[in-house]
Scaffold this active site. Structure first.
Site, PDB file in Angstrom:
ATOM      1  N   ASP A 163      58.385  36.984  44.515  1.00  8.18           N
ATOM      2  CA  ASP A 163      57.699  36.900  43.381  1.00  8.18           C
ATOM      3  C   ASP A 163      58.632  35.833  42.330  1.00  8.18           C
ATOM      4  O   ASP A 163      59.584  36.231  41.902  1.00  8.18           O
ATOM      5  CB  ASP A 163      57.440  38.014  42.374  1.00  8.18           C
ATOM      6  CG  ASP A 163      56.613  37.688  41.356  1.00  8.18           C
ATOM      7  OD1 ASP A 163      55.406  37.271  41.438  1.00  8.18           O
ATOM      8  OD2 ASP A 163      57.251  37.596  39.938  1.00  8.18           O
TER       9      ASP A 163
ATOM     10  N   GLU B  18      54.380  33.146  46.917  1.00 12.65           N
ATOM     11  CA  GLU B  18      52.879  32.680  46.362  1.00 12.65           C
ATOM     12  C   GLU B  18      52.981  30.862  46.594  1.00 12.65           C
ATOM     13  O   GLU B  18      53.977  30.213  46.522  1.00 12.65           O
ATOM     14  CB  GLU B  18      52.977  32.783  44.718  1.00 12.65           C
ATOM     15  CG  GLU B  18      52.639  34.255  44.531  1.00 12.65           C
ATOM     16  CD  GLU B  18      53.195  34.386  42.970  1.00 12.65           C
ATOM     17  OE1 GLU B  18      52.139  35.131  42.340  1.00 12.65           O
ATOM     18  OE2 GLU B  18      53.916  34.064  42.427  1.00 12.65           O
TER      19      GLU B  18
ATOM     20  N   CYS C 203      47.525  47.051  41.059  1.00 13.07           N
ATOM     21  CA  CYS C 203      48.253  48.097  41.203  1.00 13.07           C
ATOM     22  C   CYS C 203      48.478  48.227  42.591  1.00 13.07           C
ATOM     23  O   CYS C 203      47.369  48.507  43.410  1.00 13.07           O
ATOM     24  CB  CYS C 203      47.670  49.324  40.826  1.00 13.07           C
ATOM     25  SG  CYS C 203      48.583  50.836  40.902  1.00 13.07           S
TER      26      CYS C 203
ATOM     27  N   CYS D   4      49.714  50.948  35.191  1.00 13.73           N
ATOM     28  CA  CYS D   4      48.154  50.591  35.650  1.00 13.73           C
ATOM     29  C   CYS D   4      47.523  51.606  34.728  1.00 13.73           C
ATOM     30  O   CYS D   4      47.895  52.835  34.620  1.00 13.73           O
ATOM     31  CB  CYS D   4      48.239  51.572  37.162  1.00 13.73           C
ATOM     32  SG  CYS D   4      46.519  51.441  37.630  1.00 13.73           S
TER      33      CYS D   4
ATOM     34  N   CYS E 237      45.756  54.602  37.013  1.00 14.73           N
ATOM     35  CA  CYS E 237      46.553  55.750  37.824  1.00 14.73           C
ATOM     36  C   CYS E 237      47.867  55.953  37.145  1.00 14.73           C
ATOM     37  O   CYS E 237      48.340  57.114  37.327  1.00 14.73           O
ATOM     38  CB  CYS E 237      46.889  55.727  39.390  1.00 14.73           C
ATOM     39  SG  CYS E 237      47.830  54.101  39.801  1.00 14.73           S
TER      40      CYS E 237
ATOM     41  N   ASP F 180      57.557  42.145  38.185  1.00 11.67           N
ATOM     42  CA  ASP F 180      58.082  41.381  38.819  1.00 11.67           C
ATOM     43  C   ASP F 180      58.043  41.732  40.358  1.00 11.67           C
ATOM     44  O   ASP F 180      57.706  41.515  41.477  1.00 11.67           O
ATOM     45  CB  ASP F 180      59.330  40.479  38.725  1.00 11.67           C
ATOM     46  CG  ASP F 180      59.339  39.510  37.680  1.00 11.67           C
ATOM     47  OD1 ASP F 180      58.043  38.946  37.272  1.00 11.67           O
ATOM     48  OD2 ASP F 180      60.361  39.336  36.774  1.00 11.67           O
TER      49      ASP F 180
END
Length: 399
Positions: free
Chosen positions: A181, A265, A332, A351, A354, A361
């Site tokens: 990332d 990415e 998530c 999240c 949950c 990152d």
């Protein structure tokens, strides 16, 4: 299979060598500009005229008779200058570059020998036709057969780039899989928890850069003092670029040796670093903040990182997989819930469905790895055997 690789070294020319190198640069630049001017003249006469090396190369003997000093330069250097112009026109018509412009003295000084060069690595010297033997700083051995040699000048230093071709045996990588990332606070975060800090070479040197730019603005343009400050500014820019490039090479070398499959990415850097000024009818918002963000994004050099990682993984038998960056930092990894509320801060992921908590990152790197492996599995399952037994979509490399 056969691959091409370039080896770049710094030259150590004496005064006579420098004069010859500058003369070759000037001859190459003159032929390039002369051919570009000839193209514009022909376009005024015939709008359907198209530039090609075959049409212009026949004019070189005439130009040598008109300008005697062109004979001191190697003929293949002048010919390759015309080929470079042909490539520039080809890239323009493919919409990959702007229309070719006239070359200016002192900017991107270079010329190329397609053949005739000799290399003595044990003596740390290289022979250039019509110039002679020149010593260079030998930092590593040259592998393969020499295809061409390019001489360039940057910030008062001369460099030689030797392109070679050799047989490359496909290695089998034994490393693991990892997702990366990219970010600004952290340059790169891996799924195993490791991360690399951002170097920010421009930001750390910006104070000195601003000082030199202010000094340059107070000098009379093209005066001796202006040229001195201009040279200092160019050297400082080169230092910033070298620091960034060295840092990227160290990281990409480490990653390509330790990991067989790397997922990251597919970032659109141009779109991410667009200005927020807007136009006369609709002014932009947070222009100053967006300008600083754009500067930080470009300072990371993500595209160069991807480029280096791609070819180094190829050399080591690995593979680079790029995935769509949409919602990679908002999903998530436990329940798969997607929401912008999951990442209220830059560093923390929480999240709302949950209650899963982790570094943002690291969550992004995990989602990138999963998406990359799923993409790879789909590509493998969708490949079909053709009539020749070759899988569809598989790259076939021949000698």
């Amino acid at each position: 299979m056969r691959i091409k690789k370039a080896f770049k070294y710094e030259l150590m020319p004496n005064g006579a060598d420098i004069r010859k190198l500058r003369q070759f640069c000037g001859c190459s630049r003159f032929v390039y500009n002369r051919a570009l001017a000839y193209n514009e003249e022909q376009r005024k006469i015939d709008t359907d005229f198209k530039f090609s090396y075959a049409k212009i190369a026949v004019l070189l003997p005439k130009w040598k008779q008109e300008f005697e000093w062109l004979k001191s330069c190697h003929s293949q250097v002048l010919q390759h200058s015309l080929k470079d112009l042909e490539s520039a026109f080809r890239n323009f018509f493919r919409k990959q570059a702007d229309f070719p412009k006239f070359q200016k003295k002192g900017l991107k000084e270079s010329f190329r020998f397609p053949q005739g060069c000799k290399l003595e690595q044990h003596n740390n010297r290289i022979y250039l036709p019509k110039i002679g033997w020149i010593r260079y700083r030998n930092s590593r051995d040259v592998i393969g057969t020499i295809k061409n040699v390019t001489i360039s000048c940057k910030c008062g230093k001369w460099f030689v780039s030797i392109q070679t071709e050799y047989d490359h045996i496909d290695p089998i990588h034994t490393g693991d899989r990892v997702g990366i990332d990219m970010g600004i606070a952290r340059f790169a975060t891996l799924t195993n928890g490791q991360f690399f800090e951002a170097k920010n070479s421009l930001k750390t040197q910006q104070a000195k850069l601003v000082k030199l730019q202010r000094q340059l603005s107070h000098k009379k343009k093209f005066s001796q003092n202006w040229r001195k400050v201009k040279q200092k500014l160019s050297k400082h820019h080169a230092h910033i670029a070298n620091v960034r490039r060295d840092y990227l090479h160290k990281i990409t070398t480490q990653l390509s040796k330790n990991h067989a499959i790397v997922c990251m990415e597919d970032l659109k850097i141009t779109n991410m670093s667009k200005s927020a000024k807007g136009n006369a009818e609709q002014h932009g918002k947070n222009v100053k903040q967006k300008s600083g963000l754009n500067r930080s994004i470009l300072d990371q050099s993500w595209f160069e990182f991807k480029r280096q990682l791609d070819y180094k993984l190829f050399w080591n038998g690995g593979q680079l997989i790029t995935v769509n960056p949409k919602n990679t930092s908002r999903t998530c990894p436990c329940c798969g819930f997607i929401s912008a509320e999951n990442r209220k801060t830059q560093a923390n992921f929480n999240c709302v469905e949950c209650g899963f908590e982790e570094n943002a990152d690291l969550v992004g790197a995990t989602n990138i790895l999963r998406a990359g492996l799923a993409q790879l599995a789909c590509e493998v399952n969708n490949t079909e055997l053709s009539a020749t037994g070759t899988r569809r979509g598989e790259l076939v490399l021949t000698d």
